[in-house]
Design a protein around this motif. Structure first.
Motif, PDB file in Angstrom:
ATOM      1  N   GLU A 158       5.740  -6.767  14.179  1.00  0.00           N
ATOM      2  CA  GLU A 158       6.535  -7.091  15.243  1.00  0.00           C
ATOM      3  C   GLU A 158       8.011  -7.055  14.399  1.00  0.00           C
ATOM      4  O   GLU A 158       8.159  -7.502  13.318  1.00  0.00           O
ATOM      5  CB  GLU A 158       6.313  -8.626  15.671  1.00  0.00           C
ATOM      6  N   CYS A 208       7.140  -4.291  18.696  1.00  0.00           N
ATOM      7  CA  CYS A 208       5.953  -4.206  18.029  1.00  0.00           C
ATOM      8  C   CYS A 208       5.724  -2.795  17.924  1.00  0.00           C
ATOM      9  O   CYS A 208       5.454  -2.021  18.759  1.00  0.00           O
ATOM     10  CB  CYS A 208       4.873  -5.039  18.664  1.00  0.00           C
ATOM     11  N   TRP A 247       1.260  -9.471  24.523  1.00  0.00           N
ATOM     12  CA  TRP A 247       2.225 -10.307  23.725  1.00  0.00           C
ATOM     13  C   TRP A 247       1.460 -11.854  24.134  1.00  0.00           C
ATOM     14  O   TRP A 247       1.252 -12.063  25.174  1.00  0.00           O
ATOM     15  CB  TRP A 247       3.479 -10.491  24.235  1.00  0.00           C
ATOM     16  N   TYR A 292       5.538 -15.346  18.169  1.00  0.00           N
ATOM     17  CA  TYR A 292       5.391 -14.256  19.123  1.00  0.00           C
ATOM     18  C   TYR A 292       4.377 -13.189  18.389  1.00  0.00           C
ATOM     19  O   TYR A 292       4.782 -12.730  17.391  1.00  0.00           O
ATOM     20  CB  TYR A 292       6.490 -13.778  19.808  1.00  0.00           C
ATOM     21  N   CYS A 302       2.111  -9.688  18.812  1.00  0.00           N
ATOM     22  CA  CYS A 302       1.675  -8.548  19.699  1.00  0.00           C
ATOM     23  C   CYS A 302       0.184  -8.177  19.338  1.00  0.00           C
ATOM     24  O   CYS A 302      -0.406  -8.459  17.975  1.00  0.00           O
ATOM     25  CB  CYS A 302       2.435  -7.262  19.627  1.00  0.00           C
TER      26      CYS A 302
END
Length: 124
Positions: free
Chosen positions: A6, A22, A36, A94, A96
């Motif tokens: 990412e 990503c 996500w 965050y 992926c």
């Protein structure tokens, strides 16, 4: 070996926008469903968005619907999450994820491969 990386996180003020991406290597990216997720300290990993193979289906968590947009570019082996109207409650790391044959797209256990995450911080 599969790697998802990412990029694009950072800090932004409430109401602002940010995009994260990503990129995958070591896998046939176009075969994979992509998701996500996000996680804050002390909280469980939370579903944010999903995009199916070829972009044939898209789903969002209710908390981000209308503000976030997921997309994919299988030529670049990359998935994107565009985040608009950010709120302090969107602050999280965050991640992926990629999986084949995902049944429960909101369940992190249905995804096989994960990135290391990127931090998004929204200040009020």
């Amino acid at each position: 070996q599969v790697h998802l990386v990412e990029s694009g996180g950072g800090s932004v003020q409430s109401g602002g926008s940010m995009g994260v991406s990503c990129t995958g290597t070591g896998l046939t990216f176009s075969w994979y469903e992509l998701g996500w997720f996000r996680q804050s300290p002390g909280k469980e990993r939370e579903f944010v968005a999903h995009i199916g193979v070829g972009g044939n289906s898209i789903a969002y968590a209710d908390s981000v619907k209308g503000r976030f947009t997921i997309s994919r570019d299988d030529v670049k082996n990359t998935t994107y999450l565009q985040m608009n109207g950010l709120k302090p409650g969107d602050t999280a790391r965050y991640y992926c994820a990629a999986g084949i044959g995902v049944v429960r797209r909101r369940d992190p256990n249905d995804y096989r491969h994960w990135g290391q995450g990127t931090q998004v911080t929204v200040s009020s």
